[in-house]
Design a protein around this motif. Sequence first.
Motif, short mmCIF file in Angstrom:
data_model
loop_
_atom_site.label_atom_id
_atom_site.label_comp_id
_atom_site.label_asym_id
_atom_site.label_seq_id
_atom_site.Cartn_x
_atom_site.Cartn_y
_atom_site.Cartn_z
N HIS A 15 0.70 -1.16 0.13
CA HIS A 15 -0.08 -0.03 0.01
C HIS A 15 0.89 1.21 -0.02
O HIS A 15 0.68 2.29 0.79
CB HIS A 15 -1.08 -0.10 1.17
CG HIS A 15 -0.16 -0.18 2.50
ND1 HIS A 15 -0.10 0.85 3.36
CD2 HIS A 15 0.15 -1.32 3.16
CE1 HIS A 15 0.47 0.40 4.36
NE2 HIS A 15 0.67 -1.08 4.41
N ILE A 18 3.42 2.55 -5.34
CA ILE A 18 2.89 2.11 -6.62
C ILE A 18 1.47 1.32 -6.58
O ILE A 18 0.75 1.32 -7.48
CB ILE A 18 3.82 1.08 -7.31
CG1 ILE A 18 3.94 1.01 -8.79
CG2 ILE A 18 3.41 -0.32 -6.65
CD1 ILE A 18 4.22 2.40 -9.38
N ASN A 86 10.65 -6.20 -3.70
CA ASN A 86 10.80 -7.33 -4.83
C ASN A 86 10.79 -8.76 -4.26
O ASN A 86 10.29 -9.61 -4.95
CB ASN A 86 12.03 -6.98 -5.42
CG ASN A 86 12.22 -5.46 -6.10
OD1 ASN A 86 11.15 -5.07 -6.30
ND2 ASN A 86 13.27 -5.00 -6.34
N LYS A 107 7.38 -5.01 -11.27
CA LYS A 107 8.94 -5.35 -11.88
C LYS A 107 9.76 -4.77 -10.69
O LYS A 107 9.46 -4.12 -9.85
CB LYS A 107 9.10 -4.57 -13.07
CG LYS A 107 8.82 -3.15 -13.21
CD LYS A 107 9.51 -2.12 -12.03
CE LYS A 107 10.97 -2.08 -12.10
NZ LYS A 107 11.11 -0.84 -10.91
N TRP A 176 13.76 0.04 1.93
CA TRP A 176 13.95 -1.52 1.38
C TRP A 176 14.90 -1.32 -0.01
O TRP A 176 15.44 -2.46 -0.13
CB TRP A 176 12.76 -2.06 1.29
CG TRP A 176 11.67 -1.62 0.34
CD1 TRP A 176 10.84 -0.79 0.04
CD2 TRP A 176 11.76 -1.96 -1.33
NE1 TRP A 176 10.17 -0.59 -0.96
CE2 TRP A 176 10.59 -1.10 -1.92
CE3 TRP A 176 12.52 -2.86 -1.95
CZ2 TRP A 176 10.35 -1.07 -3.25
CZ3 TRP A 176 12.25 -2.79 -3.28
CH2 TRP A 176 11.21 -2.18 -3.86
N ARG A 177 14.67 -0.41 -0.78
CA ARG A 177 15.32 -0.55 -2.16
C ARG A 177 16.79 -0.61 -1.86
O ARG A 177 17.71 -0.99 -2.78
CB ARG A 177 15.26 0.86 -2.79
CG ARG A 177 13.64 0.52 -3.63
CD ARG A 177 13.51 1.98 -4.60
NE ARG A 177 12.56 1.76 -5.24
CZ ARG A 177 11.26 1.82 -5.05
NH1 ARG A 177 10.97 2.33 -3.73
NH2 ARG A 177 10.28 1.81 -5.71
N1 LIG Z 1 6.51 0.20 -12.79
C1 LIG Z 1 7.05 1.20 -12.16
O1 LIG Z 1 7.20 2.15 -12.84
C2 LIG Z 1 7.48 1.18 -10.86
C3 LIG Z 1 7.54 2.36 -10.02
C4 LIG Z 1 8.01 2.15 -8.50
C5 LIG Z 1 7.76 1.10 -7.96
N2 LIG Z 1 7.63 -0.13 -8.68
C6 LIG Z 1 7.89 -1.53 -8.25
O2 LIG Z 1 6.52 -1.59 -7.17
C7 LIG Z 1 7.10 -2.27 -6.13
C8 LIG Z 1 6.81 -1.51 -4.54
O3 LIG Z 1 7.28 -0.49 -4.73
P1 LIG Z 1 6.81 1.07 -4.21
O4 LIG Z 1 7.68 2.17 -4.57
O5 LIG Z 1 5.42 1.14 -4.29
O6 LIG Z 1 7.33 0.79 -2.72
P2 LIG Z 1 6.84 1.49 -1.24
O7 LIG Z 1 7.93 1.29 -0.12
O8 LIG Z 1 6.29 2.70 -1.48
O9 LIG Z 1 5.72 0.36 -0.77
C9 LIG Z 1 5.87 -1.08 -0.51
C10 LIG Z 1 4.67 -1.48 0.24
O10 LIG Z 1 4.87 -2.91 0.59
C11 LIG Z 1 4.36 -3.28 1.75
N3 LIG Z 1 4.96 -4.31 2.55
C12 LIG Z 1 6.23 -4.45 2.88
N4 LIG Z 1 6.48 -5.70 3.32
C13 LIG Z 1 5.27 -6.37 3.49
C14 LIG Z 1 4.90 -7.44 3.82
N5 LIG Z 1 5.61 -8.55 4.28
N6 LIG Z 1 3.51 -7.72 3.68
C15 LIG Z 1 2.60 -7.10 3.02
N7 LIG Z 1 3.03 -5.66 2.48
C16 LIG Z 1 4.24 -5.43 2.91
C17 LIG Z 1 4.71 -2.01 2.46
O11 LIG Z 1 4.17 -1.63 3.79
C18 LIG Z 1 4.33 -0.86 1.53
O12 LIG Z 1 3.08 -0.55 1.78
C19 LIG Z 1 8.51 -2.77 -5.99
O13 LIG Z 1 8.62 -3.85 -6.75
C20 LIG Z 1 8.95 -1.63 -7.40
O14 LIG Z 1 10.11 -2.26 -8.04
C21 LIG Z 1 7.62 -0.15 -10.00
#
Ligand SMILES: NC(=O)c1ccc[n+]([C@@H]2O[C@H](COP(=O)([O-])OP(=O)(O)OC[C@H]3O[C@@H](n4cnc5c(N)ncnc54)[C@H](O)[C@@H]3O)[C@@H](O)[C@H]2O)c1
Length: 345
Positions: A15, A18, A86, A107, A176-177
């Motif tokens: 949540h 993305i 990831n 991705k 985390w990244r």
């Molecule tokens: N396609 C694109 O352009 C694009 C852009 C940004 C991110 N991404 C991808 O999206 C994914 C998430 O990135 P983000 O920027 O949203 O990260 P983020 O840190 O904003 O969000 C990650 C989410 O995962 C949740 N999470 C973490 N551990 C968890 C668990 N054990 N159980 C349930 N939920 C858990 C966190 O609470 C958080 O809500 C990554 O794989 C990233 O590569 C893709």
Amino acid sequence: MAEFPEVLNIAMVGHGFIAAVHSNAIHQVRRFFPTRFGLRTQVVCGRDRASLQAMADRWGWQETAVDWQTVIEREDIHVVDIATPNILHAPIAIAAAKAGKIVWCEKPLATTLTEAADMAEATKNVPTLVWFNYRRIPAVVLAKQMIEQERLGEIFHYRALYLNQSGVDPAKATGWRYRLSEAGSGASGDLLSHCLEMALYLNGEIEEVCASSKTFIKNRDVDDAVMLMARFSNGSIGTFEATRFGVGFRNSLSFQIHGSKGMLQFDLEDMNSLRFYDATETPGVQGTKKLMVPGPDDPYARNFWKPGHPIGFEHTFIATLGDFLSALQTDTTFHHIPFRDLPPS
Ligand SMILES: NC(=O)c1ccc[n+]([C@@H]2O[C@H](COP(=O)([O-])OP(=O)(O)OC[C@H]3O[C@@H](n4cnc5c(N)ncnc54)[C@H](O)[C@@H]3O)[C@@H](O)[C@H]2O)c1
């Protein structure tokens, strides 16, 4: 493939950033891409109840849950959308596929080749989607059309860059990244994966690569920058560079393609245009033109606004979902792109 109901109930895991982009696409898609499927934002899963509820309220999710394993087993859930760090992509995708769900995953698909192969195997009987959204940018689609129409002739060079400056300040780059245990890699999985996916789309199969990576910050255990050289099946050669140390750029995903008849150039920071050099024109009037996209022949012109009206980041996700649902409705292969995206044998 199994039959799916008219209304697909979605469970999204994650949540963060993305997840909001996905939520927006889910709400918007039927306005731009008419489909027989309805989509219901049913459950959003995460770890922290308070921020989960805020997400649900803002983006219209019916329920929240802190245990994605239980949610995946629910019979009323038809789609599992993975928007987590990831390292969680593989376990969630494999569990969802075993429960017979449609699986959408962010991705990079996986953190290792073995994980990716296991995911492709587990999901072979369910529809899948990897959110490689940049393939849906109208300027990128136009580039693909021009290459297919041989406007570039024989391709010699494919050059791609993904530059941002997110990793330079260790005090800010703490999520985390920047941890191998959660991200699996650094700039390579995060940024280079987009460049490679786009290259496969525009320039075809890659036969050989060699690469080198660098971590600039002491004690950081993921790569900050990566450089890669490639040989393509069509005889062209490619260079790729992806870095979180590209000071001066916030989100510059770019390519240049040089062929015997011309050159194409694109940059995400100027995503409504494509630059074209036509080497077949009379020498006196040759020069690089800036094409404004979406134009009248754009494949998404009928879906979004009238030609000439700019679109943005969110539209690429809406279009990805629209194309997925259209393939699901007609029971045709979804080419852009499923987990198992193997070249024809
Ligand atoms: N396609 C694109 O352009 C694009 C852009 C940004 C991110 N991404 C991808 O999206 C994914 C998430 O990135 P983000 O920027 O949203 O990260 P983020 O840190 O904003 O969000 C990650 C989410 O995962 C949740 N999470 C973490 N551990 C968890 C668990 N054990 N159980 C349930 N939920 C858990 C966190 O609470 C958080 O809500 C990554 O794989 C990233 O590569 C893709």
